[in-house]
Design a protein around this motif. Structure first.
Motif, PDB file in Angstrom:
ATOM      1  N   LYS A  53      16.251  -4.977  78.753  1.00 52.59           N
ATOM      2  CA  LYS A  53      16.992  -6.144  78.266  1.00 52.59           C
ATOM      3  C   LYS A  53      16.678  -7.353  79.144  1.00 52.59           C
ATOM      4  CE  LYS A  53      21.711  -7.544  77.035  1.00 52.59           C
ATOM      5  NZ  LYS A  53      23.144  -7.142  77.059  1.00 52.59           N
ATOM      6  N   ILE A  54      16.094  -8.389  78.562  1.00 47.84           N
ATOM      7  CA  ILE A  54      15.714  -9.593  79.317  1.00 47.84           C
ATOM      8  C   ILE A  54      16.089 -10.843  78.525  1.00 47.84           C
ATOM      9  CG2 ILE A  54      13.845  -8.557  80.653  1.00 47.84           C
ATOM     10  CD1 ILE A  54      11.858  -9.545  78.576  1.00 47.84           C
ATOM     11  N   THR A  55      16.114 -11.987  79.196  1.00 51.56           N
ATOM     12  CA  THR A  55      16.443 -13.241  78.527  1.00 51.56           C
ATOM     13  C   THR A  55      15.230 -13.766  77.749  1.00 51.56           C
ATOM     14  OG1 THR A  55      15.750 -14.636  80.378  1.00 51.56           O
ATOM     15  CG2 THR A  55      18.042 -13.834  80.391  1.00 51.56           C
ATOM     16  N   VAL A  56      15.502 -14.735  76.865  1.00 49.93           N
ATOM     17  CA  VAL A  56      14.410 -15.371  76.120  1.00 49.93           C
ATOM     18  C   VAL A  56      13.405 -15.998  77.082  1.00 49.93           C
ATOM     19  CG1 VAL A  56      13.836 -17.260  74.540  1.00 49.93           C
ATOM     20  CG2 VAL A  56      15.810 -15.773  74.065  1.00 49.93           C
ATOM     21  N   LYS A  57      13.918 -16.655  78.116  1.00 44.70           N
ATOM     22  CA  LYS A  57      13.041 -17.271  79.117  1.00 44.70           C
ATOM     23  C   LYS A  57      12.141 -16.219  79.758  1.00 44.70           C
ATOM     24  CE  LYS A  57      13.265 -20.333  83.188  1.00 44.70           C
ATOM     25  NZ  LYS A  57      12.916 -19.556  84.358  1.00 44.70           N
ATOM     26  N   GLU A  58      12.714 -15.086  80.098  1.00 45.35           N
ATOM     27  CA  GLU A  58      11.937 -14.013  80.724  1.00 45.35           C
ATOM     28  C   GLU A  58      10.932 -13.404  79.750  1.00 45.35           C
ATOM     29  OE1 GLU A  58      15.111 -12.327  84.060  1.00 45.35           O
ATOM     30  OE2 GLU A  58      15.298 -11.704  81.957  1.00 45.35           O
ATOM     31  N   VAL A  59      11.266 -13.365  78.463  1.00 47.17           N
ATOM     32  CA  VAL A  59      10.335 -12.844  77.453  1.00 47.17           C
ATOM     33  C   VAL A  59       9.003 -13.572  77.545  1.00 47.17           C
ATOM     34  CG1 VAL A  59       9.833 -12.826  74.975  1.00 47.17           C
ATOM     35  CG2 VAL A  59      12.029 -11.969  75.804  1.00 47.17           C
ATOM     36  N   PHE A  60       9.080 -14.900  77.693  1.00 47.41           N
ATOM     37  CA  PHE A  60       7.852 -15.693  77.742  1.00 47.41           C
ATOM     38  C   PHE A  60       7.252 -15.730  79.144  1.00 47.41           C
ATOM     39  CE2 PHE A  60       9.796 -16.945  73.806  1.00 47.41           C
ATOM     40  CZ  PHE A  60       8.704 -17.087  72.949  1.00 47.41           C
ATOM     41  N   GLU A  61       8.078 -15.641  80.167  1.00 51.76           N
ATOM     42  CA  GLU A  61       7.554 -15.617  81.536  1.00 51.76           C
ATOM     43  C   GLU A  61       6.741 -14.351  81.796  1.00 51.76           C
ATOM     44  OE1 GLU A  61      10.938 -18.225  83.970  1.00 51.76           O
ATOM     45  OE2 GLU A  61      10.974 -16.040  84.021  1.00 51.76           O
ATOM     46  N   VAL A  62       7.239 -13.207  81.310  1.00 54.90           N
ATOM     47  CA  VAL A  62       6.520 -11.944  81.531  1.00 54.90           C
ATOM     48  C   VAL A  62       5.604 -11.610  80.364  1.00 54.90           C
ATOM     49  CG1 VAL A  62       8.360 -11.062  83.005  1.00 54.90           C
ATOM     50  CG2 VAL A  62       8.362 -10.484  80.555  1.00 54.90           C
ATOM     51  N   SER A  63       5.608 -12.480  79.331  1.00 57.76           N
ATOM     52  CA  SER A  63       4.725 -12.355  78.171  1.00 57.76           C
ATOM     53  C   SER A  63       4.939 -11.040  77.417  1.00 57.76           C
ATOM     54  CB  SER A  63       3.255 -12.479  78.600  1.00 57.76           C
ATOM     55  OG  SER A  63       2.452 -12.927  77.540  1.00 57.76           O
ATOM     56  N   SER A  64       6.183 -10.768  77.066  1.00 61.15           N
ATOM     57  CA  SER A  64       6.517  -9.546  76.335  1.00 61.15           C
ATOM     58  C   SER A  64       6.176  -9.695  74.849  1.00 61.15           C
ATOM     59  CB  SER A  64       8.008  -9.224  76.488  1.00 61.15           C
ATOM     60  OG  SER A  64       8.411  -8.232  75.561  1.00 61.15           O
ATOM     61  N   ASN A  65       5.193  -8.949  74.377  1.00 64.62           N
ATOM     62  CA  ASN A  65       4.846  -8.969  72.956  1.00 64.62           C
ATOM     63  C   ASN A  65       6.020  -8.516  72.095  1.00 64.62           C
ATOM     64  OD1 ASN A  65       2.160  -9.769  73.434  1.00 64.62           O
ATOM     65  ND2 ASN A  65       1.498  -7.652  73.721  1.00 64.62           N
ATOM     66  N   VAL A  66       6.683  -7.460  72.543  1.00 62.61           N
ATOM     67  CA  VAL A  66       7.819  -6.916  71.794  1.00 62.61           C
ATOM     68  C   VAL A  66       8.926  -7.954  71.687  1.00 62.61           C
ATOM     69  CG1 VAL A  66       9.637  -5.162  71.798  1.00 62.61           C
ATOM     70  CG2 VAL A  66       7.292  -4.531  72.420  1.00 62.61           C
ATOM     71  N   GLY A  67       9.237  -8.616  72.789  1.00 63.65           N
ATOM     72  CA  GLY A  67      10.296  -9.625  72.789  1.00 63.65           C
ATOM     73  C   GLY A  67       9.979 -10.798  71.878  1.00 63.65           C
TER      74      GLY A  67
END
Length: 483
Positions: free
Chosen positions: A128-142
């Motif tokens: 579970k991560i924030t929207v900001k973290e989704v793009f910072e860590v480059s989560s394809n799933v997110g």
């Protein structure tokens, strides 16, 4: 028979900066060699004007050397991968009720879509991560979960948003051979239920490095998208006969509030996310990493049991007041290392470090008399030395004698010069000079030069003052050995 008098041609005044071009090409070459990559390119652009200050393209030959044979920056379009996620972020922020602090459950980093499994690069996923973290860590799933939440059933709206960002249009740069972007619209041939999710993470889209950089340059330029400019003017006999001022493609690519959030995310990529390896204490970089599998036509992404990758990093610096944007794309790096932060990121950082270090306007709060240590200075031409000392506001004392070449000494307060007399009949003393100046001095007298190492000349095989024997060789040993 009528005679037509010949007419003088025109000179072209380009936007290129010779020093930045050398920096970009040297950094690209070094890292391509280190990774054994197939080819790569690097572009440096001035944020406010769109002026291209450097554009380097290199391809690996069969013997392992690299040379410039094709303009990949303009003429090669590929699936960009994660660098496209920033456009997806803008679409989400503009069209959906999405905040950076909202959370997304990415689970163990796997997502089943039809017969396709989308994976994150982190083994075990991010949970579970924030929207900001989704793009910072480059989560394809997110990213895909967010896009499905906002645009499921509104696929046309998602693609229209990409079109509004001008990602479907060529930049129109003066260089011939620019490839037009490819972005499918719902209903087009090849569109499927996978298309929007894959497009959101940079697949099923084809863009050139310059087209991607133009988009990121707009983000750095407070939303103002400018056309890449390579030619400033045509000159004839030193006079401007036609000028080409900067052109605005779009006055604003998104709202101010969205732009502010995008800036925060791109800075976060370097401060906390996938590109922390290029973070430094002197100035901030903002940008996005990209790692994409390379499609092999009908064979898909795997050919001969092997997957090829494209690594990239695109961004701008200094993040708080951007002056330059830059993109680096490396195709088919080997040695099992292919992630954008590891392959392309260090090239970007080497370029930005050298640009930052040679830009005195970013050190306006430091006066010459406040420097703890005066810089090391090579023996050389007085005019160039005076220019550099003035630009860097460093205390400098010349003895007043009119001379072209000087030796340099420094004490605790200033740099001093001593005239050097150059005779056409005697071998000059080139110890203390840079290699370029030393070669100029010796070869102008008809001598051959062989140098070993880099840096400053430490010793010369023929003593200063000896008679010049044209055609003979002078061996130079430099201050730093070969690496």
């Amino acid at each position: 028979m009528n005679k037509v008098e010949p007419e003088d041609g025109v000179d072209i005044l380009t936007t290129l900066d010779v020093q930045l071009q050398d920096v970009a090409e040297a950094a690209l070459r070094k890292h391509l060699e280190g990774h054994g990559a197939g080819h790569g390119c690097a572009i440096v652009m001035e944020v406010a004007t769109g002026d291209i200050k450097a554009i380097a393209n290199l391809r690996r030959n069969e013997d392992g050397t690299y040379e410039e044979v094709y303009n990949y920056a303009v003429g090669e379009s590929t699936e960009p991968g994660s660098t496209l996620k920033t456009a997806t972020l803008i679409a989400l922020l503009e069209e959906g009720d999405i905040n950076l602090n909202d959370t997304v459950y990415t689970g163990k980093g796997k997502l089943q879509l039809y017969d396709h499994v989308i994976s994150d690069s982190k083994e075990g996923g991010h949970g579970k991560i924030t929207v900001k973290e989704v793009f910072e860590v480059s989560s394809n799933v997110g990213v895909i979960k967010l896009v499905q939440k906002v645009f499921k059933g509104r696929e046309k709206d998602f693609v229209k948003k990409l079109y509004e960002l001008k990602l479907n249009e060529p930049t129109g740069i003066i260089i011939p051979g620019e490839v037009k972007p490819q972005i499918r619209f719902p209903g087009d041939k090849g569109w499927s239920g996978l298309s929007m999710p894959m497009m959101s993470i940079g697949y099923e889209i084809r863009l050139t490095p310059l087209q991607i950089l133009t988009f990121y340059n707009a983000i750095a330029n407070n939303g103002r998208m400018v056309k890449p400019r390579l030619v400033k003017a045509y000159l004839k006999h030193g006079q401007v006969v036609q000028s080409f001022p900067p052109q605005v493609i779009q006055s604003s690519i998104c709202s101010r509030s969205t732009l502010k959030k995008v800036h925060e995310v791109l800075e976060g990529v370097v401060e906390n996310g996938t590109a922390t390896n290029i973070k430094n204490p002197r100035y901030k970089i903002a940008g996005k990493t990209g790692t994409a599998q390379i499609a092999k036509g009908r064979m898909g992404y795997k050919s001969g049991g092997r997957i090829s990758y494209q690594a990239s990093f695109v961004g701008y610096f200094p993040a708080e007041n951007p002056k330059y944007s830059c993109i680096v794309v490396v195709n088919s790096p080997s040695n099992s290392v292919y992630y954008g932060n590891v392959v392309a990121g260090p090239i970007f950082k080497e370029i930005s470090d050298k640009v930052f270090a040679t830009s005195p306007e970013w050190f306006s709060d430091i006066k010459g008399n406040e420097l703890k240590d005066l810089p090391q200075t090579k023996t050389g031409q007085l005019s160039k030395l005076e220019y550099i000392m003035e630009k860097l506001d460093i205390p400098f004392e010349s003895n007043g004698k009119k001379t072209d070449w000087v030796a340099v000494q420094r004490d605790s307060t200033k740099i001093k010069t001593t005239p050097i007399t150059i005779s056409k009949k005697k071998v000059p003393n080139v110890v203390g000079m840079g290699l370029r100046d030393a070669i100029y001095q010796l070869e102008s007298l008809g001598l051959r030069v062989v140098a070993k190492g880099r840096g400053t000349v430490r010793s010369q095989s023929v003593n200063p003052g000896e008679p010049v024997i044209k055609g003979s060789t002078v061996y130079l040993e430099m201050s730093r050995g070969e690496s």
